[in-house]
Design an enzyme around this catalytic site. Structure first.
Site, PDB file in Angstrom:
ATOM      1  N   CYS A   1      52.995 119.377  -3.993  1.00  0.00           N
ATOM      2  CA  CYS A   1      54.278 118.694  -3.780  1.00  0.00           C
ATOM      3  C   CYS A   1      54.923 118.206  -5.070  1.00  0.00           C
ATOM      4  CB  CYS A   1      54.095 117.518  -2.822  1.00  0.00           C
ATOM      5  SG  CYS A   1      53.163 116.127  -3.518  1.00  0.00           S
TER       6      CYS A   1
ATOM      7  N   CYS B   1      51.131 113.929   0.900  1.00  0.00           N
ATOM      8  CA  CYS B   1      51.470 115.217   0.294  1.00  0.00           C
ATOM      9  C   CYS B   1      52.260 116.079   1.276  1.00  0.00           C
ATOM     10  CB  CYS B   1      50.196 115.933  -0.137  1.00  0.00           C
ATOM     11  SG  CYS B   1      50.465 117.420  -1.134  1.00  0.00           S
TER      12      CYS B   1
ATOM     13  N   GLY C   1      39.471  85.975   0.904  1.00  0.00           N
ATOM     14  CA  GLY C   1      38.414  86.428   0.015  1.00  0.00           C
ATOM     15  C   GLY C   1      37.022  85.947   0.362  1.00  0.00           C
TER      16      GLY C   1
ATOM     17  N   CYS D   1      47.365 115.764  -4.517  1.00  0.00           N
ATOM     18  CA  CYS D   1      47.382 114.436  -3.919  1.00  0.00           C
ATOM     19  C   CYS D   1      46.092 114.184  -3.157  1.00  0.00           C
ATOM     20  CB  CYS D   1      48.556 114.304  -2.951  1.00  0.00           C
ATOM     21  SG  CYS D   1      50.189 114.285  -3.711  1.00  0.00           S
TER      22      CYS D   1
ATOM     23  N   CYS E   1      50.850 116.865  -8.707  1.00  0.00           N
ATOM     24  CA  CYS E   1      50.242 117.575  -7.584  1.00  0.00           C
ATOM     25  C   CYS E   1      50.706 119.022  -7.586  1.00  0.00           C
ATOM     26  CB  CYS E   1      50.617 116.892  -6.275  1.00  0.00           C
ATOM     27  SG  CYS E   1      50.026 117.762  -4.803  1.00  0.00           S
TER      28      CYS E   1
END
Length: 287
Positions: A242, A270, A29, A264, A239
């Site tokens: 799909c 997808c 970080g 997606c 979606c």
């Protein structure tokens, strides 16, 4: 005869960036300064992530590049061409095949595995920049773990909107020590950083910073107890191609009918789902 070094950079440049990466991995970080090189693409178009990729990539690696979920955007295609032309490494669109995944604004839907490296492009690495414009002061605030400014930003959003309104780049606590900008990924992707099996490297070329999240590191999104962190809501939506329901979806307006559709955001995911459905249909027809 090739007129360039393998992976564009000379070995000295790659070693310097690798040393910066090692320090970033050792201090999760923490933003480590580095000597950002001039690149054949403009700063702000992924030079930080690209410098990391070019410094760590080897001849046996397999690379995937995505831009806001798409493998075929101008930015993604340009970066793939540069890396391939200077390394001849294999390029893939399948997340599970890639050893290095460079991304802008998204983490792939398919969970990353151990041994994979996710490289995120970062425009603004400093999570305190909006509350403190002076670089030397943000360094002091990080050293003293003084993050009241980041909390104040969230509090102001709650007072104004009744909730935190960070659409992307919602700050995170890394290893219970540093507040970090996760890059402009949606809140939906923040949770994927926590205890990730893969190494996550973040590079900001314009700001000359590299930072990292090593595998299996605790990463928690900043939130108040009475206003817990929440990701984007897609309940009841799927979606249109799909049928996926547990992924980040794009809202698309049909200009002809005025209807709103969802699909997606991760285009390769997808496509794989569609191929899987087609294969299942074929197998069931033979049964």
């Amino acid at each position: 005869m090739n007129q360039h070094h393998f992976a564009f950079f000379d070995e000295g440049s790659k070693k310097e960036i690798r040393r910066t990466i090692l320090k970033a991995v050792a201090i999760p970080g923490y933003q480590v300064p580095f000597s950002s090189r001039e690149m054949p693409i403009a700063r702000g178009w992924g030079t930080g992530g690209l410098q990391i990729t070019l410094s760590i990539i080897g001849r046996e690696d397999c690379l995937k590049v995505i831009d806001q979920g798409s493998d075929e955007s101008v930015n993604a295609v340009s970066i793939k061409k540069l890396v391939h032309n200077t390394t001849s490494v294999e390029i893939t669109e399948r997340t599970q095949e890639a050893t290095i995944i460079q991304s802008r604004h998204r983490i792939p839907e398919i969970p990353l595995q151990g041994g994979q490296i996710l490289v995120l492009q970062v425009p603004t690495p400093e999570p305190l920049r909006q509350v403190e414009p002076r670089e030397y002061m943000t360094k002091i605030l990080h050293s003293e773990e003084e993050y009241s400014g980041a909390w104040l930003q969230l509090f102001e959003q709650i007072m104004k909107y009744g909730r935190t309104a960070t659409g992307a780049d919602h700050p995170v606590y890394v290893n219970s020590r540093y507040v970090m900008a996760p890059s402009p990924i949606p809140r939906f992707d923040n949770v994927k950083m926590n205890e990730s099996d893969a190494l996550i490297l973040l590079g900001a070329g314009r700001e000359k910073k590299i930072y990292a999240i090593p595998p299996y590191t605790d990463v928690q999104s900043l939130a108040f107890e009475d206003y817990p962190f929440a990701v984007e809501e897609f309940s009841g939506k799927s979606c249109r191609f799909c049928g996926a329901t547990d992924v980040f979806l794009d809202e698309v307006l049909d200009s002809a009918t005025g209807d709103v559709h969802y699909q997606c955001n991760d285009t390769s995911y997808c496509l794989e789902q569609l191929n899987s459905h087609e294969k299942a249909k074929e197998e069931s027809s033979y049964a």
